[in-house]
Motif scaffolding. Structure first.
Motif, short mmCIF file in Angstrom:
data_model
loop_
_atom_site.label_atom_id
_atom_site.label_comp_id
_atom_site.label_asym_id
_atom_site.label_seq_id
_atom_site.Cartn_x
_atom_site.Cartn_y
_atom_site.Cartn_z
N ALA A 186 46.14 54.08 47.77
CA ALA A 186 46.88 52.87 47.14
C ALA A 186 46.09 51.78 47.42
N THR A 187 45.12 51.62 48.43
CA THR A 187 44.39 50.36 48.45
C THR A 187 43.45 50.29 47.36
N VAL A 188 43.00 51.35 47.00
CA VAL A 188 42.00 51.40 45.82
C VAL A 188 42.72 50.99 44.39
N LEU A 189 43.91 51.65 44.12
CA LEU A 189 44.62 51.13 43.01
C LEU A 189 45.13 49.77 42.90
N LEU A 190 45.71 49.25 43.94
CA LEU A 190 46.02 47.90 44.16
C LEU A 190 45.09 46.87 43.86
N GLN A 191 43.72 47.21 44.31
CA GLN A 191 42.63 46.40 44.04
C GLN A 191 42.31 46.14 42.47
N VAL A 192 42.52 47.28 42.00
CA VAL A 192 42.47 47.16 40.25
C VAL A 192 43.49 46.29 39.82
N LEU A 193 44.55 46.76 40.16
CA LEU A 193 45.91 46.12 39.81
C LEU A 193 45.71 44.44 39.99
N PHE A 194 45.32 44.09 41.11
CA PHE A 194 45.12 42.77 41.49
C PHE A 194 44.56 41.90 40.22
N TYR A 195 43.42 42.55 39.73
CA TYR A 195 42.91 41.72 38.60
C TYR A 195 43.20 41.64 37.28
N ALA A 196 44.48 42.70 37.16
CA ALA A 196 45.27 42.77 36.10
C ALA A 196 46.63 41.96 36.12
N THR A 197 47.02 41.40 37.18
CA THR A 197 48.15 40.86 37.49
C THR A 197 48.06 39.36 37.48
N PRO A 198 48.72 38.61 36.88
CA PRO A 198 48.51 37.22 37.01
C PRO A 198 48.94 36.53 38.17
N VAL A 199 47.86 36.50 38.98
CA VAL A 199 47.74 35.93 40.25
C VAL A 199 46.83 34.68 40.22
#
Lengths: 259, 268
Positions: free
Chosen positions: B181-194
């Motif tokens: 999950a940590t790995v996937l969330l890292q990727v998702l972070f850059y795809a999420t408008p934050v």
């Protein structure tokens, strides 16, 4: 009214793949690697256990290491759900199983007393009322102010024992608890334990100390390889146990074969 | 089987009733985490502030964003993002960390999920101060509409509880889950408008809008962030998406509880 009723209880442990190496080496010691074709997957820890304990009874639990004493206590405590069979327990259960785990390492002794007491069913008000006497009995003094990370193993036992024995249990489940602590503490602990057993309305006591057993328990259950082999007056069951001691300890293979 | 399920349901109810235990444990978590540090819980706050200042400065210039809009956007986004990801990563250890208790104390195991819910929530709560400061600094408009963030917050907190429930169970059985999950969330972070505003991507590449509309994290963040920044309700799609997400998470959470029931102790 406190009551424990177990009917045809079976309990199995599934031994994970990551343990196979260790198991292999254990088995290799026993009787050679080649004879084993398949890895053991399931250990039958308890088999068709039926037992009924009523309020007022104090029951001893004896048997060799791995006979299922601790597992049976954990089933009675509701920690292990059985794979088959029926468990009915009425009354507030206070399990005293081990005094070396279940600490918040970064928290102080005081905080650990409060936490453990809460988890054992004490209400915050009751805890504040009792905490001084718990601290006094633990005899840890200033050490209570520091994180338990710095404690020695004996100090863990003191802390946990002092806290756990401050509860007012209906059903008391004990698992060989005099294991650690210095001589002076063991003396105090024994007294406090007697007192606790007096207060509880139902006690089940797993032990290897056959000499103290008759003092506490009028009834004793003998376990062997997950089965009850005797259940009756303490003197008789203890005699059966000491006379009928098998030549070799049961092996893991016995447990998985389910004999 | 149905008797087992009834017991499990009883355990869940019993756990909630033991609030005096899990709130205390959650509070204790927070105190312990920062016991030996001088700044204590201030670190959570500082960590976020440093990130916001650094990312804010660079990305506002990189993306040609107005700091008055972008910095509060970034701060709110980071707070909500960390809250949700902590629920997954730390929630995954809710049972594992309590092994010592679960194996020797006969309390329903769901109190340890609620404990994690409290400690993750409190940690996120500290960072809210950063948003208050940012909001005051940039004189964010405050109106009745700002209160619309509250139902959004309720949605996010529910999501947190459900995520903790799901990942606590899964990670106990399969210990790789939290790492994965940590790995996937890292990727998702850059795809999420934050760290970039949703509009910045949509304006340049409208064809990539699916990256945002199909991102569950975006909608969960948006139902709180949008009213906070604008005082207006978020787009209805975000509410619908958030509702669907909660539904799916709820089904999954009920699913893992029903599948593992009280057997989680055997996986510890």
């Amino acid at each position: 009214m406190a009551r424990i009723h177990l009917e045809n209880v079976d309990l199995e442990f599934h031994v994970g793949a990551e343990r196979q190496d260790t198991l292999n080496s254990v088995l290799a010691h026993g009787f050679g690697l080649r004879r084993r074709r398949r890895e053991p997957r399931t250990v039958k820890a308890l088999q068709s256990i039926s037992v009924s304990i009523r309020a007022g009874e104090r029951v001893g639990l004896i048997g060799h290491n791995g006979a299922g004493k601790s597992t049976l206590l954990k089933v009675m405590a509701g920690i292990y759900p059985p794979h088959r069979g029926h468990v009915a327990v009425e009354g507030h259960v206070c399990p005293l199983f081990e005094f070396v785990t279940g600490f918040e390492m970064e928290a102080t002794g005081w905080e650990n007393i409060r936490t453990r007491a809460l988890l054992l069913g004490m209400m915050p008000k009751e805890i504040e009322r009792k905490i001084e006497s718990i601290a006094k009995f633990s005899n840890l003094g200033d050490f209570l102010d520091i994180p338990v990370r710095h404690y020695s193993s004996g100090m863990y036992v003191r802390l946990a024992f002092a806290t756990s024995t401050a509860v007012d249990p209906q059903i008391l489940l004990l698992d060989e608890v005099m294991a650690a602590g210095d001589v002076e503490f063991i003396e105090c602990a024994r007294e406090r334990m007697n007192d606790l057993m007096e207060r509880a309305s139902l006690v089940v006591f797993a032990t290897h100390s056959l000499d103290v057993l008759p003092r506490f328990c009028e009834r004793t259950i003998l376990l062997r390889q997950g089965r009850i082999v005797a259940d009756g007056p303490t003197a008789e069951v203890v005699r059966l146990y000491t006379e009928g001691r098998p030549v070799r300890e049961p092996t893991l293979a016995d447990a998985t074969r389910g004999v | 089987m149905s008797e087992q399920l009834r017991r499990t349901a009883g355990d869940v109810v019993h756990s909630v009733r033991l609030w005096h235990i899990w709130t205390r444990l959650g509070l204790l978590d927070l105190r312990m985490r920062f016991r030996r540090s001088a700044v204590g819980p201030g670190w959570v706050f500082l960590n976020l502030s440093v990130l916001v200042v650094a990312i804010g400065f660079i990305y506002a210039n990189l993306l040609g964003q107005d700091a008055h809009y972008f910095i509060p956007y970034l701060t709110a986004g980071m707070i909500l993002w960390s809250y949700l990801t902590n629920s997954i990563v730390e929630g995954g250890n809710a049972f594992v960390n309590c092994e010592g208790y679960i194996k020797q104390i006969s309390l329903p195991i769901y109190i340890y999920i609620l404990r994690s819910f409290v400690s993750v929530g409190l940690t996120a709560g500290i960072t809210v101060f950063a948003f208050v400061i940012v909001g005051l600094f940039y004189r964010l408009p405050v109106s009745g509409g700002t209160l619309l963030a509250l139902p959004g917050l309720l949605v996010v907190m529910t999501a947190s509880l459900l995520l903790i429930t799901i990942f606590a169970h899964l990670n106990t059985r399969f210990r790789d889950i939290a790492h994965m999950a940590t790995v996937l969330l890292q990727v998702l972070f850059y795809a999420t408008p934050v760290i970039f505003p949703a509009e910045a991507l949509l304006r340049r590449r409208p064809d990539l809008s699916f990256v945002i509309t199909l991102n569950p994290m975006f909608h969960l963040i948006e139902v709180v962030r949008h009213p906070l920044l604008t005082g207006a309700p978020p787009p209805i799609q975000s509410y619908i998406a958030a509702g669907l997400i909660l539904l799916v998470l709820g089904v999954c959470a009920a699913g893992v509880i029903a599948v593992f029931q009280r057997r989680i102790v055997f996986a510890l």
